[in-house]
Design a protein around this motif. Structure first.
Motif, mmCIF file in Angstrom:
data_model
loop_
_atom_site.group_PDB
_atom_site.id
_atom_site.type_symbol
_atom_site.label_atom_id
_atom_site.label_comp_id
_atom_site.label_asym_id
_atom_site.label_seq_id
_atom_site.Cartn_x
_atom_site.Cartn_y
_atom_site.Cartn_z
ATOM 1 N N ILE A 1 0.861 -1.184 0.000
ATOM 2 C CA ILE A 1 0.000 0.000 0.000
ATOM 3 C C ILE A 1 0.892 1.226 0.000
ATOM 4 O O ILE A 1 1.826 1.327 0.812
ATOM 5 C CB ILE A 1 -0.919 0.041 1.239
ATOM 6 C CG1 ILE A 1 -1.835 -1.178 1.289
ATOM 7 C CG2 ILE A 1 -1.765 1.321 1.241
ATOM 8 C CD1 ILE A 1 -2.681 -1.264 2.565
ATOM 9 N N ALA B 1 -3.827 4.671 5.088
ATOM 10 C CA ALA B 1 -3.503 3.274 4.770
ATOM 11 C C ALA B 1 -4.354 2.308 5.577
ATOM 12 O O ALA B 1 -4.758 1.257 5.078
ATOM 13 C CB ALA B 1 -2.019 3.013 5.028
ATOM 14 N N GLU C 1 -3.372 0.466 -3.536
ATOM 15 C CA GLU C 1 -3.111 -0.832 -2.937
ATOM 16 C C GLU C 1 -2.975 -1.870 -4.042
ATOM 17 O O GLU C 1 -3.773 -1.900 -4.980
ATOM 18 C CB GLU C 1 -4.232 -1.231 -1.981
ATOM 19 C CG GLU C 1 -3.998 -2.561 -1.295
ATOM 20 C CD GLU C 1 -5.009 -2.870 -0.200
ATOM 21 O OE1 GLU C 1 -5.042 -4.025 0.272
ATOM 22 O OE2 GLU C 1 -5.771 -1.960 0.180
ATOM 23 N N GLU D 1 -5.895 -4.020 -6.087
ATOM 24 C CA GLU D 1 -7.220 -3.481 -5.766
ATOM 25 C C GLU D 1 -8.130 -3.564 -6.993
ATOM 26 O O GLU D 1 -7.823 -3.025 -8.050
ATOM 27 C CB GLU D 1 -7.052 -2.011 -5.372
ATOM 28 C CG GLU D 1 -8.002 -1.504 -4.338
ATOM 29 C CD GLU D 1 -7.546 -0.139 -3.818
ATOM 30 O OE1 GLU D 1 -7.931 0.199 -2.704
ATOM 31 O OE2 GLU D 1 -6.810 0.557 -4.527
#
Length: 293
Positions: free
Chosen positions: A161, A183, A271, A274
């Protein structure tokens, strides 16, 4: 023989080679498409084509900051093992640094990296490392100051991330805590504040809440108050500045920033993987299939 853009595109599509490599192959073989494919294969530049169909959902997010600009890029690989590869990590770092001088991902793909376009450098890495890779996303933020935070860092400036926070003021430590909040926050912030939120998201949630409230059978005036309260809670949960600060939940992020003498003006959060649908491997089924074969 004149090498046309259509010929280059056809060779790129069939081999997965980079634009410059495809053009060179056609030049070297006087436009003979089959010979150009063989030329690329001998140079190890056509291997990427066989791997281009594989799902690349692992990899790393790389971040880079220079002055008041920060960038985050996501470079995907097929396996987490490759994300630990020194060559792959160097590529992530180089691409992130290159991104500082570009406006968007298309400009980044065409930008120079060691004498070749970034897109070609990635294709070369696919051929040598042996896994499909995808430069999937790039995001940037600008402000008076920018800090970066990487969660689950694999190496400096890269991890699973990546977060960038733009701010005005002097307390970099507090700004980094806000980046850590971005985060870790659950739910994840979807916008800096209400003004930056996509109106479609707000309207969709409002309609859901209207339907829920009407199911209760309560009077319309009561329903309106119910919706107002629920929408206020919803907006507080998904806008960064209105979220309860993870470091001190008694304060919102905006309140904590104000107390620390800074103002949060923007953020980016990427991230790895994702939104990518990962293929679920059934190992037992694979073994059974192999045994039958």
């Amino acid at each position: 023989m004149a090498i046309t853009a259509a010929m280059v595109k056809e060779l790129r599509d069939s081999t997965g080679a980079g634009m410059m490599d495809a053009k060179k192959a056609l030049t070297e073989t006087d436009g003979d498409m089959e010979a150009a494919v063989d030329w690329l294969r001998t140079k190890g530049l056509a291997k990427a084509a066989k791997k281009s169909g594989r799902t690349a959902a692992e990899g790393l997010v790389g971040v880079a900051v220079e002055g008041g600009r920060g960038v985050a890029i996501e470079l995907n690989s097929e396996t987490d093992f490759v994300a630990k590869n020194d060559q792959f990590q160097k590529l992530v770092g180089d691409v992130a640094t290159t991104a500082l001088g570009t406006a968007d991902i298309e400009a980044l793909k065409a930008a120079d990296l060691g004498g070749k376009p970034v897109e070609t450098a990635i294709t070369d890495a696919i051929a040598t490392i042996g896994e499909n890779m995808t430069l999937r996303r790039m995001a940037a933020v600008e402000g008076q100051n920018v800090v970066a935070y990487v969660h689950n860092a694999a190496a400096p400036g890269m991890g699973k991330i990546g977060v960038l926070v733009a701010f005005s003021g002097d307390d970099e430590g507090l700004a980094r805590q806000v980046a850590m909040h971005v985060a870790a926050a659950d739910p994840r912030p979807q916008a800096l504040n209400e003004d930056a939120l996509d109106p479609a998201i707000v309207e969709k949630e409002r309609q859901v809440q209207i339907d829920i409230a009407r199911e209760s059978g309560k009077p319309e005036q009561v329903i309106e108050k119910m919706i107002e309260g629920r929408m206020k809670k919803f907006l507080a949960e998904i806008t960064l500045l209105n979220q309860a600060f993870v470091v001190n939940p008694d304060l919102t992020v905006a309140q904590a920033a104000k107390e620390g003498g800074i103002e949060i003006t923007g953020y980016v959060r990427l991230e790895v993987g994702e939104g990518i649908e990962k293929k679920q491997e059934d190992f037992a089924a694979e073994v059974a299939k192999a045994a039958q074969g």
